[in-house]
Design a protein around this motif. Structure first.
Motif, short mmCIF file in Angstrom:
data_model
loop_
_atom_site.label_atom_id
_atom_site.label_comp_id
_atom_site.label_asym_id
_atom_site.label_seq_id
_atom_site.Cartn_x
_atom_site.Cartn_y
_atom_site.Cartn_z
N GLY A 298 43.57 50.75 -1.04
CA GLY A 298 42.22 51.26 -1.22
C GLY A 298 41.92 51.59 -2.68
O GLY A 298 40.82 51.32 -3.18
N PHE A 301 41.05 48.40 -4.56
CA PHE A 301 39.66 47.99 -4.33
C PHE A 301 38.68 48.87 -5.09
O PHE A 301 37.73 48.38 -5.70
CB PHE A 301 39.34 48.02 -2.83
CG PHE A 301 39.70 46.76 -2.09
CD1 PHE A 301 38.83 45.68 -2.06
CD2 PHE A 301 40.91 46.66 -1.41
CE1 PHE A 301 39.16 44.52 -1.38
CE2 PHE A 301 41.25 45.51 -0.73
CZ PHE A 301 40.37 44.43 -0.71
N LEU A 302 38.91 50.18 -5.05
CA LEU A 302 38.01 51.10 -5.73
C LEU A 302 38.03 50.89 -7.25
O LEU A 302 37.00 51.04 -7.92
CB LEU A 302 38.38 52.55 -5.40
CG LEU A 302 38.05 53.03 -3.99
CD1 LEU A 302 38.72 54.37 -3.71
CD2 LEU A 302 36.54 53.15 -3.79
N GLY A 314 37.37 49.78 -0.25
CA GLY A 314 38.31 50.71 -0.88
C GLY A 314 38.18 52.12 -0.34
O GLY A 314 39.18 52.80 -0.10
N GLN A 318 41.27 53.90 1.62
CA GLN A 318 41.75 55.15 1.04
C GLN A 318 41.67 56.27 2.05
O GLN A 318 42.59 57.09 2.18
CB GLN A 318 40.92 55.47 -0.21
CG GLN A 318 41.36 56.68 -0.98
CD GLN A 318 40.63 57.96 -0.54
OE1 GLN A 318 41.18 59.05 -0.60
NE2 GLN A 318 39.40 57.83 -0.09
#
Length: 401
Positions: A298, A301-302, A314, A318
């Motif tokens: 996550g 992705f973030l 994300g 997360q």
């Protein structure tokens, strides 16, 4: 020689079934109030045109006072009971939080947040203590119900109501609404929380804090605290800056940024409320590995995504990782057989310390790095403590027999 005994002079506690549903109702109301305050602080910071590092200090001021008071809160709860400490601290929050809305500068808001934040750990530790005391009879599979309903308020209902209230009553008016909620919770919490008291006649508060810190010598308690502290760092950074990233980096509206918080909160809640039985069957080791793997993915992705789909992915991953991590942590503490007031105070302190570190470090790092990139900085730290990754690295370097 220290003398210690448990006094139970109040009426009998609620039956397990009634306690469970009354408690999660209190948790939901508490979460709504916290969620509203988080949104209101962010909107106030935007209104004051605060810079990213100033916002980090602004949010970190509340987290700092909460962190500093978590251990004393555990001592007072052990001595005076969760219900009395919760009731009085809620009345304090009722009086102090509306002052934040009068702030006309970020540092004045930070000062008011620091003062008001002193009340919060007494409320949080009181609820944690009561839940941990009753969890063995409530059932481990329901271990996530408290945090789940709390986060339903913090991450979903609270932000929505905070946004709605601010659009109708402004930030200042909305703080008065949260003040009313604190007053209601003071009496509601007093009626359902634990009345257990432990009298330690020869112990000062300082001595009690030392006793609490000795629990960290236990490897299980230490590991749980490390995992929750690191989780708090990620939560602190995400909660403080995701709206700022959406507004200032991607030129979204504040409402679109709030959507990311709502999705993250809804995912966290769903896992806590629905996957307790699943986690119990998987066991601690497998769940920890799934948790940390999801959280790390996550964060990737973030930190790397440039659009809404990637950021939402994300946020979801997360949240799943954080929720699984919490389910194992809370179950291990509830069955540890230790003083619940003490371990609850420790558990609360490390989570708040992580939140403080995530907000303040993120704010200072933003002076030299793009805010979104800071999500990637948490990954090496998580890899260092993830048991699956450490086992994998050990197997690579392990010499053949």
């Amino acid at each position: 020689m220290r003398q210690s005994n448990i006094l139970d002079t109040q009426p009998p506690l609620l039956a397990t079934h009634h306690f469970t549903f009354a408690f999660v109702g209190l948790a939901l109301m508490s979460g709504i109030t916290i969620g509203m305050n988080k949104i209101l602080v962010t909107l106030l910071a935007l209104h004051l045109n605060a810079e990213s590092w100033q916002i980090g200090l602004l949010i970190g001021a509340e987290s700092l006072s909460m962190m500093l008071m978590s251990l004393p809160a555990g001592i007072f709860i052990s001595r005076f009971s969760a219900r009395w400490v919760y009731g009085i601290s809620s009345l304090g929050a009722m009086a102090l939080y509306p002052l934040i809305g009068y702030s006309n500068s970020w540092y004045l808001a930070a000062m008011f947040l620091f003062i008001a934040g002193i009340c919060i750990p007494f409320r949080v530790v009181a609820m944690n203590t009561s839940w941990l005391e009753r969890l063995p009879e409530v059932g481990t599979s329901r271990g996530g119900w408290y945090r789940g309903t709390l986060m339903l308020g913090i991450g979903l209902v609270g932000p929505l109501l905070g946004n709605l209230a601010s659009s109708h009553f402004g930030v200042h008016g909305s703080y008065w609404i949260t003040s009313i909620l604190f007053a209601v919770m003071s009496f509601y919490g007093f009626s359902i929380l634990s009345h257990t008291r432990i009298i330690e006649s020869s112990k000062s508060v300082r001595g009690g804090v030392k006793d609490m810190l000795r629990h960290l010598a236990d490897p299980m308690v230490r590991q749980v605290c490390i995992y929750d502290g690191l989780g708090g760092m990620v939560r602190g950074f995400f909660g403080t800056f995701i709206i700022i990233i959406a507004v200032r980096q991607f030129n979204w509206s504040a409402q679109q940024g709030i959507t990311l918080m709502v999705v993250e909160g809804a995912t966290f809640v769903a896992v806590l409320l629905l996957l307790g039985h699943f986690v119990a069957k998987l066991g601690e080791k497998v769940t920890y590995n799934l948790s940390h793997g999801s959280l790390i993915t996550g964060l990737l992705f973030l930190g790397l995504s440039g659009g809404i789909v990637g950021l939402l992915t994300g946020a979801v991953l997360q949240a799943v990782g954080q929720a699984l991590n919490h389910l194992v942590n809370i179950s291990r503490l509830a069955h540890s057989g230790k003083n619940m007031g003490h371990v609850s105070g420790l558990f609360t302190m490390v989570g708040m310390a992580g939140g403080f570190a995530g907000a303040t470090l993120g704010g200072f790092l933003s002076k030299g790095f793009v805010l979104q990139d800071i999500f990637l900085f948490w990954i090496p730290i998580w890899l260092a403590v993830c048991p699956g990754f450490r086992g994998f690295i050990s197997s690579i370097f392990k010499k053949p027999a």
